[in-house]
Write a protein that holds these residues in place. Structure first.
Motif, PDB file in Angstrom:
ATOM      1  N   VAL A 132       3.776  -0.797  -5.892  1.00 30.00           N
ATOM      2  CA  VAL A 132       2.997   0.053  -4.984  1.00 30.00           C
ATOM      3  C   VAL A 132       1.515  -0.054  -5.330  1.00 30.00           C
ATOM      4  O   VAL A 132       1.119   0.159  -6.480  1.00 30.00           O
ATOM      5  CB  VAL A 132       3.445   1.526  -5.082  1.00 30.00           C
ATOM      6  N   SER A 141       0.819  -1.226   0.000  1.00 25.56           N
ATOM      7  CA  SER A 141       0.000   0.000   0.000  1.00 25.56           C
ATOM      8  C   SER A 141       0.843   1.262   0.000  1.00 25.56           C
ATOM      9  O   SER A 141       1.770   1.405   0.812  1.00 25.56           O
ATOM     10  CB  SER A 141      -0.881   0.064   1.248  1.00 25.56           C
ATOM     11  N   ALA A 142       0.465   2.203  -0.852  1.00 23.44           N
ATOM     12  CA  ALA A 142       1.112   3.518  -0.883  1.00 23.44           C
ATOM     13  C   ALA A 142       0.885   4.234   0.448  1.00 23.44           C
ATOM     14  O   ALA A 142      -0.117   3.982   1.129  1.00 23.44           O
ATOM     15  CB  ALA A 142       0.506   4.349  -2.019  1.00 23.44           C
ATOM     16  N   ASP A 143       1.786   5.144   0.800  1.00 22.40           N
ATOM     17  CA  ASP A 143       1.595   5.945   2.021  1.00 22.40           C
ATOM     18  C   ASP A 143       0.245   6.663   1.979  1.00 22.40           C
ATOM     19  O   ASP A 143      -0.483   6.690   2.976  1.00 22.40           O
ATOM     20  CB  ASP A 143       2.733   6.971   2.169  1.00 22.40           C
ATOM     21  N   GLU A 189       6.638   4.021   2.190  1.00 20.66           N
ATOM     22  CA  GLU A 189       6.363   2.971   1.184  1.00 20.66           C
ATOM     23  C   GLU A 189       7.662   2.449   0.570  1.00 20.66           C
ATOM     24  O   GLU A 189       7.762   1.258   0.285  1.00 20.66           O
ATOM     25  CB  GLU A 189       5.375   3.460   0.121  1.00 20.66           C
ATOM     26  N   GLU A 213      -1.801   1.587  -5.296  1.00 22.11           N
ATOM     27  CA  GLU A 213      -2.234   2.992  -5.172  1.00 22.11           C
ATOM     28  C   GLU A 213      -3.668   3.121  -4.671  1.00 22.11           C
ATOM     29  O   GLU A 213      -4.018   4.128  -4.067  1.00 22.11           O
ATOM     30  CB  GLU A 213      -2.130   3.711  -6.527  1.00 22.11           C
TER      31      GLU A 213
END
Ligand code: C2G
Length: 131
Positions: free
Chosen positions: A72, A37-39, A54, A74
């Motif tokens: 990643v 998971s992206a930040d 990330e 998104e």
């Protein structure tokens, strides 16, 4: 034919529950791809800043023996796109997501695995901050 497995997660403050689901996911095929998971996604999902960025989480997950490729994630809504992009035959998720991705059974197998009891990122953060 290579059987590709895909799984997703934040994997923040990496712990043995994360390791076990990744190893069990890998056992469903020949190649394991992990969406981290992206930040920004984590902020929306959990309403907090991840402890590790990330980039750091991708590096940790990508270094595991069981993992062949990382990317990643998104958005939670892009599962179908990622499954097609990585030609995944199986989607593995923890059973905290049970039933949530059943609509994807038209393009891949969907498996929910039991979580490892008594360990979580949230509990670890509390334990560390309380000393
Ligand atoms: N997990 C587990 N046992 C635990 C804790 C986590 O098996 N004690 C599993 C979760 O079920 C999940 C994976 O480890 O499959 C990653 O957990 P999280 O980082 O909490 O992932 P989450 O934020 O739920 O992200 O698109 C879906 C999301 O990206 C999943």
């Amino acid at each position: 034919m290579v059987r590709t497995v895909i799984t997703f997660g934040t994997f923040d403050v990496f712990h043995v529950g994360h390791l076990r689901i990744i190893e069990r996911a890998a056992s469903y095929g020949d190649r394991l791809v992990v969406g981290v998971s992206a930040d920004a996604l984590n902020r929306v999902k959990k309403n907090r800043e991840p402890v590790f960025t990330e980039g750091e989480r991708l590096a940790i997950v990508g270094a595991l023996k069981a993992v062949d490729e990382v990317f990643v994630e998104e958005s939670l809504e892009l599962k179908r796109h990622y499954i097609e992009k990585y030609s995944a035959d199986v989607l593995v998720m923890g059973d905290d997501w049970a039933g949530r991705f059943d609509e994807l059974t038209d393009i891949c197998e969907v498996v929910y695995l039991p979580r490892t009891p008594a360990i979580s990122t949230t509990a670890l953060i509390e334990k560390i901050s309380n000393g």
